[in-house]
Design a protein around this motif. Structure first.
Motif, PDB file in Angstrom:
ATOM      1  N   PRO A  23      24.105 -11.892  23.955  1.00 32.93           N
ATOM      2  CA  PRO A  23      23.168 -12.291  25.015  1.00 32.93           C
ATOM      3  C   PRO A  23      23.703 -13.352  25.981  1.00 32.93           C
ATOM      4  O   PRO A  23      23.501 -13.233  27.194  1.00 32.93           O
ATOM      5  CB  PRO A  23      21.954 -12.824  24.243  1.00 32.93           C
ATOM      6  N   THR A  34      20.034  -9.071  29.158  1.00 34.80           N
ATOM      7  CA  THR A  34      20.546  -8.980  27.797  1.00 34.80           C
ATOM      8  C   THR A  34      20.671  -7.507  27.445  1.00 34.80           C
ATOM      9  O   THR A  34      19.965  -6.652  27.998  1.00 34.80           O
ATOM     10  CB  THR A  34      19.624  -9.676  26.774  1.00 34.80           C
ATOM     11  N   ARG A  36      20.219  -4.750  24.679  1.00 37.15           N
ATOM     12  CA  ARG A  36      19.441  -4.536  23.458  1.00 37.15           C
ATOM     13  C   ARG A  36      19.806  -3.189  22.839  1.00 37.15           C
ATOM     14  O   ARG A  36      19.704  -2.148  23.496  1.00 37.15           O
ATOM     15  CB  ARG A  36      17.951  -4.576  23.768  1.00 37.15           C
ATOM     16  N   SER A  37      20.244  -3.220  21.586  1.00 35.59           N
ATOM     17  CA  SER A  37      20.607  -2.006  20.868  1.00 35.59           C
ATOM     18  C   SER A  37      20.969  -2.353  19.433  1.00 35.59           C
ATOM     19  O   SER A  37      21.292  -3.507  19.125  1.00 35.59           O
ATOM     20  CB  SER A  37      21.802  -1.321  21.531  1.00 35.59           C
TER      21      SER A  37
END
Length: 149
Positions: A23, A34, A36-37
């Motif tokens: 991040p 950011t 996201r995964s």
């Protein structure tokens, strides 16, 4: 159409990798977003940050094709829903590859397989230079670039 960029960054691959994934790094280089995964092959991903729909605007989303820490991150991407009504039909593939070169890292980005007449192609050609320059600056100095926005 294929967009290809190569940057040499004065840092080891792990540090460059963190700028692509973590991040703090993505916020610095990807305009406050950011990533996201779960980063598993086939998993969904999204770049989320400030934008037209507030602080949780989805700018890009898609599916992870390959994820090998410190080496390769590839996926199929779509523009966020705020950009185009037909966002799910629009796609391209991106592949980040990291390679140690002496004490440096060669960061290669290939963005290809654009849907015919993809409306974001021209913007991608311009934006990748800014993003990759931001990654290089952030990794080498800890600072971000100020584009005056």
């Amino acid at each position: 159409m294929e967009l290809k960029y190569e940057f040499y960054i004065n840092a080891e691959p792990g540090k460059v990798w963190d700028a692509l994934i973590q991040p703090e790094g993505t916020k610095a280089a990807f305009f406050g977003c950011t990533l996201r995964s779960t980063f598993e092959e086939g998993a969904a991903f999204a770049y989320v940050g400030p934008g037209a729909e507030g602080n949780e605007t989805v700018h890009l989303y898609g599916e992870v094709l390959a994820f090998e820490p410190h080496k390769v991150f590839s996926g199929i991407e779509h523009p966020g829903p705020a950009y185009f009504d037909n966002h799910a039909e629009l796609e391209s593939r991106f592949t980040f590859t990291l390679e140690a070169v002496g004490q440096c890292t060669k960061l290669t980005l290939v963005n290809d397989r654009f849907t015919p007449n993809h409306p974001s192609l021209q913007k991608a050609e311009q934006s990748w230079w800014m993003i990759l320059s931001g990654i290089k600056t952030y990794v080498e100095t800890g600072s971000t670039l100020d584009f005056g926005w």
